[in-house]
Scaffold this motif. Structure first.
Motif: not given
Length: 479
Positions: A68-73, A179-185, A187-192, A203-205
């Motif tokens: 299982a994973c709790n984020i989707q890259c 380390i930038d949530p805007e960039i993280g958005a 890269i990551y589809a969602w964070v659970h 989610g990235a924050k």
């Protein structure tokens, strides 16, 4: 070109190396001037990921107990029952903790130079805490000399730091891409997190906050931390210098900047949207820009979550569940210690051989060149060209030799099938290299390399020595 034997390695030492390579046997940038105390050196001495030098001699294995994973890259698609892909998140079989422990004890006997056991997926180990920690408990009890490692996205790391410390898990890897949530958005589809799914910047924050909290907690717990960053051109490539600076200031030991693996057939978001990965030149430039700040890992193979053997090889199909469950555990601490003593004796011989390497004359402002090395491990040029599945690439100047990368290729010798196409691909893979250092090479590939402007050097010796001797001849002839 054939270089003379140096006599620095005895026949018994060469025999030991051959045995290591046959039996199965993630690093530091040697160009950095950062000093390590003796305690830290001891902690990484047999860890093939944390020590570039150790990866020539010691093996690792991963067990796939965490589905299982709790984020989707956007670069990840976890695949099970897949034996044909070599990338993170891919496994052939999922295991229970008990099956995993049995497999470790079997392999620890079959491959005694295996020193590191990691849980790296195929999901996130800390999204599967019961299975992950039960696996570590069983192994720590029955195989106390094997180092325990954990790879995580860091989301749940702060919550489990005490358990990690309690189990003497001494090496933890966090995949931290920005380390930038805007960039993280991007890269990551969602964070659970806490039973709720977050998307975009929100989610990235959350993920970044927990990653930084976990990094600090590892530092306070005196657990060595490697940070993995996936380099994604146009998204975080120019930003990775900032990531590097931040993780160094917060106690990371090692930074591993990896290229994005992106192909449509992998089924990832980035693959389906045709997001390209970096070129070798682009990756090296970013790694070079960061290497002055902290130790840089350049020998990562982006292993499967069930990888077995030396970095650069994968013996997982030798130990499928059907096979290893029929094998009796052969773990023997005394036998393993004897093998390790032999390896350390061999490493000392290599070290002494390197110390004897001296250039005939120092050349002011000597140009740097790249050479491709065929090696089965041991820090030696010791592999036939036709058997190479990857080249290790070293940068050489008039005084020093530095490992910079590895280049995967299709094996040249295929029984006469497809060798023309394979040869062309090999030429492209090492087109920027001035020479190929091999134990042996046939006339046909040798002629093709020479026609492409790539020299061939046949030798069986320490990589640094062979590379420097070639460099002296190369500079002397002005080629």
């Amino acid at each position: 070109m054939t270089l003379p034997a140096t006599g620095l390695l005895t026949s018994s030492e060469q025999e030991l190396n051959i045995k290591q390579a046959k039996s199965g046997g993630c690093g530091c940038d040697s160009s950095t001037a950062l000093e390590m105390d003796e305690k830290v050196k001891e902690r990484i001495a047999k860890h093939p990921c944390y020590s570039e030098e150790a990866h020539h001699h010691y093996a690792r294995m991963h067990v796939a107990v965490a589905p299982a994973c709790n984020i989707q890259c956007n670069y990840c698609n976890r695949k099970y029952d897949c034996a044909n892909e070599s990338r993170p998140g891919v496994v052939s079989e999922l295991l229970t903790p008990e099956e995993a422990a049995h497999k470790v004890l079997v392999i620890a006997g079959k491959i005694p130079q295996m020193t590191v056991l990691g849980v790296a997926g195929p999901g996130d180990p800390l999204a599967n805490p019961e299975k992950t920690f039960r696996t570590f408990e069983l192994i720590a009890d029955k195989a106390p000399d094997i180092k325990l490692c954990l790879s995580t996205n860091g989301l749940m790391l702060p919550e489990y730091i005490d358990r990690i410390k309690q189990l003497n898990i001494d090496h933890v890897t966090i995949t931290l891409n920005t380390i930038d949530p805007e960039i993280g958005a991007q890269i990551y589809a969602w964070v659970h997190y806490k039973r709720k799914r977050y998307k975009g910047v929100e989610g990235a924050k959350i993920l970044l906050e927990k990653q930084l909290e976990g990094l600090q907690a590892l530092k306070e717990a005196d657990i060595l931390c490697k940070v993995n960053s996936v380099m994604i051109p146009g998204i975080n490539d120019h930003h990775l210098v900032e990531v590097n600076k931040m993780i160094r200031e917060n106690g990371a030991f090692l930074h591993n900047i990896m290229p994005l693996i992106s192909a449509p057939e992998h089924g990832t978001h980035f693959g389906l949207t045709h997001q390209r990965g970096p070129t070798g030149k682009e990756l090296k430039e970013v790694q070079d820009n960061c290497s002055g700040n902290m130790k840089m890992m350049r020998h990562c193979r982006q292993c499967r979550a069930d990888a077995v053997g030396l970095l650069g090889e994968d013996r997982s199909q030798e130990f499928t569940k059907e096979k290893f469950l029929e094998m009796s555990p052969e773990y023997n601490l005394e036998t393993r210690q004897e093998v390790h003593q032999g390896i350390e004796k061999f490493r000392e011989a290599i070290k002494l051989a390197k110390a004897k390497v001296q250039t005939a004359k120092e050349v002011a402002n000597s140009p740097k060149i790249l050479v491709a090395v065929a090696t089965k491990g041991g820090g030696l040029v010791n592999q036939h060209f036709g058997h190479v599945k990857e080249f290790q690439v070293y940068e050489v100047d008039g005084n020093e030799v530095h490992f910079i990368s590895h280049r995967k290729i299709d094996q040249y010798c295929q029984g006469g099938y497809g060798e023309e196409a394979t040869a062309e691909n090999i030429m492209k893979a090492i087109a920027d290299c001035k020479a190929v250092l091999v134990a042996k090479i046939g006339n046909c590939p040798k002629e093709k390399l020479e026609a492409a402007g790539i020299k061939t050097v046949e030798a069986y010796d320490v990589i640094e020595k062979v590379a420097l001797e070639f460099y002296q001849q190369y500079v002397g002839t002005g080629d």
